[in-house]
Design a protein around this motif. Sequence first.
Motif, PDB file in Angstrom:
ATOM      1  N   TYR A  84       0.945  -1.104  -0.056  1.00  7.51           N
ATOM      2  CA  TYR A  84       0.040   0.090  -0.084  1.00  7.51           C
ATOM      3  C   TYR A  84       0.813   1.238  -0.147  1.00  7.51           C
ATOM      4  CZ  TYR A  84      -4.518  -2.665   0.499  1.00  7.51           C
ATOM      5  OH  TYR A  84      -5.341  -3.555   0.225  1.00  7.51           O
ATOM      6  N   ASP A  85       1.402   1.839  -1.339  1.00  6.03           N
ATOM      7  CA  ASP A  85       2.374   2.741  -1.456  1.00  6.03           C
ATOM      8  C   ASP A  85       1.925   3.428  -2.579  1.00  6.03           C
ATOM      9  OD1 ASP A  85       2.879   0.679  -3.280  1.00  6.03           O
ATOM     10  OD2 ASP A  85       5.107   0.735  -2.803  1.00  6.03           O
ATOM     11  N   GLY A  86       0.488   3.434  -2.949  1.00  6.95           N
ATOM     12  CA  GLY A  86       0.167   3.898  -4.278  1.00  6.95           C
ATOM     13  C   GLY A  86      -0.083   5.665  -4.201  1.00  6.95           C
ATOM     14  N   PRO A  87       0.321   6.156  -5.358  1.00  7.40           N
ATOM     15  CA  PRO A  87       0.476   7.640  -5.301  1.00  7.40           C
ATOM     16  C   PRO A  87      -0.846   8.330  -4.985  1.00  7.40           C
ATOM     17  CG  PRO A  87       0.191   6.556  -7.585  1.00  7.40           C
ATOM     18  CD  PRO A  87       0.550   5.558  -6.694  1.00  7.40           C
ATOM     19  N   ASP A  88      -1.916   7.713  -4.810  1.00  9.28           N
ATOM     20  CA  ASP A  88      -3.199   8.574  -4.394  1.00  9.28           C
ATOM     21  C   ASP A  88      -3.784   8.035  -3.195  1.00  9.28           C
ATOM     22  OD1 ASP A  88      -3.277   9.766  -7.117  1.00  9.28           O
ATOM     23  OD2 ASP A  88      -4.398   7.743  -7.818  1.00  9.28           O
ATOM     24  N   ASP A  90      -2.779   8.979  -0.217  1.00 10.28           N
ATOM     25  CA  ASP A  90      -3.103  10.231   0.681  1.00 10.28           C
ATOM     26  C   ASP A  90      -4.235  10.929   0.079  1.00 10.28           C
ATOM     27  OD1 ASP A  90      -0.815   9.627   2.007  1.00 10.28           O
ATOM     28  OD2 ASP A  90       0.360  10.681   1.210  1.00 10.28           O
ATOM     29  N   ARG A 142      -4.447   8.976 -15.803  1.00 10.02           N
ATOM     30  CA  ARG A 142      -3.123   8.788 -16.434  1.00 10.02           C
ATOM     31  C   ARG A 142      -2.907   8.068 -17.659  1.00 10.02           C
ATOM     32  NH1 ARG A 142      -3.312   7.857 -10.800  1.00 10.02           N
ATOM     33  NH2 ARG A 142      -1.871   8.950  -9.503  1.00 10.02           N
ATOM     34  N   VAL A 145      -0.864   3.468 -16.424  1.00  9.44           N
ATOM     35  CA  VAL A 145      -1.018   2.957 -15.060  1.00  9.44           C
ATOM     36  C   VAL A 145      -0.110   1.833 -15.060  1.00  9.44           C
ATOM     37  CG1 VAL A 145      -2.575   2.075 -13.166  1.00  9.44           C
ATOM     38  CG2 VAL A 145      -3.080   4.005 -14.603  1.00  9.44           C
ATOM     39  N   SER A 149      -1.109  -2.115 -10.376  1.00  8.05           N
ATOM     40  CA  SER A 149      -1.697  -1.163  -9.562  1.00  8.05           C
ATOM     41  C   SER A 149      -3.041  -1.536  -8.879  1.00  8.05           C
ATOM     42  CB  SER A 149      -1.864   0.205 -10.433  1.00  8.05           C
ATOM     43  OG  SER A 149      -0.451   0.601 -10.786  1.00  8.05           O
ATOM     44  N   ARG A 169      -8.227   5.948  -8.513  1.00  7.73           N
ATOM     45  CA  ARG A 169      -7.363   6.393  -7.609  1.00  7.73           C
ATOM     46  C   ARG A 169      -6.297   5.100  -7.194  1.00  7.73           C
ATOM     47  NH1 ARG A 169     -10.574  11.143  -4.252  1.00  7.73           N
ATOM     48  NH2 ARG A 169     -11.168  12.165  -6.131  1.00  7.73           N
ATOM     49  N   ARG A 173      -0.018  -1.724  -4.818  1.00  5.62           N
ATOM     50  CA  ARG A 173       0.299  -2.472  -6.229  1.00  5.62           C
ATOM     51  C   ARG A 173       0.568  -4.014  -5.685  1.00  5.62           C
ATOM     52  NH1 ARG A 173       6.421  -1.632  -6.235  1.00  5.62           N
ATOM     53  NH2 ARG A 173       6.665  -0.244  -4.463  1.00  5.62           N
TER      54      ARG A 173
END
Length: 201
Positions: A84-88, A90, A142, A145, A149, A169, A173
């Motif tokens: 759980y380190d996805g760009p969205d 936050d 995007r 992707v 993801s 969102r 990954r």
Amino acid sequence: MQLRRCGTDGVLVEVDSLGEVEAVRAALAAARLPDVVELVPAARTVLVVTRPGGVPAVRAALAGVDPVDHPAAAGDEVVLEVRYDGPDLDLVAETAGLTAAEVVALHTGADYRVAFCGFAPGFAYLTGLPEPLRQPRLDSPRTKVPAGSVGVAGEFTAAYPRATPGGWRLIGRTDAPLFDPRRPTPALLTPGARVRFEAAR
């Protein structure tokens, strides 16, 4: 439930909800009609393709099915490990009024089911997403992707089996082999399957 003829050897079953789609799909799968070639669920329909002469048996099998009260079948469970380190992540947390850790806890704590597949080979739309995580797509999709993801959009969550454009969102990954044309069943996630996400350690 409405049945519409599709060509000479198909019927399109129209219903009012995803739950009814799953009920129809499960009922026809359980009936094991020998002339049914393919069941293709979508958001509000199930396309049933048969061998020549197979449509009457489909109509007969559906005659006794109440899609509103028909329980969903217990499909196989697939567990997907996710970083759980996805760009969205936050953005999803802020929109939901949660911390990132609470988003992860909600996402991993829910039970999901594959409602249907589409968009790209092996792309499964999963229902069961907790209400706070039901959020709109990005304003600007995007152009690419990354494969694996994991994202949320509307009432669904999904994992991208290959690199494609997309507006979901992204919260994480997975390395799970979501689609492999060399396998007997190329898609890892198929309609009716139950899915659980686990946070990678």
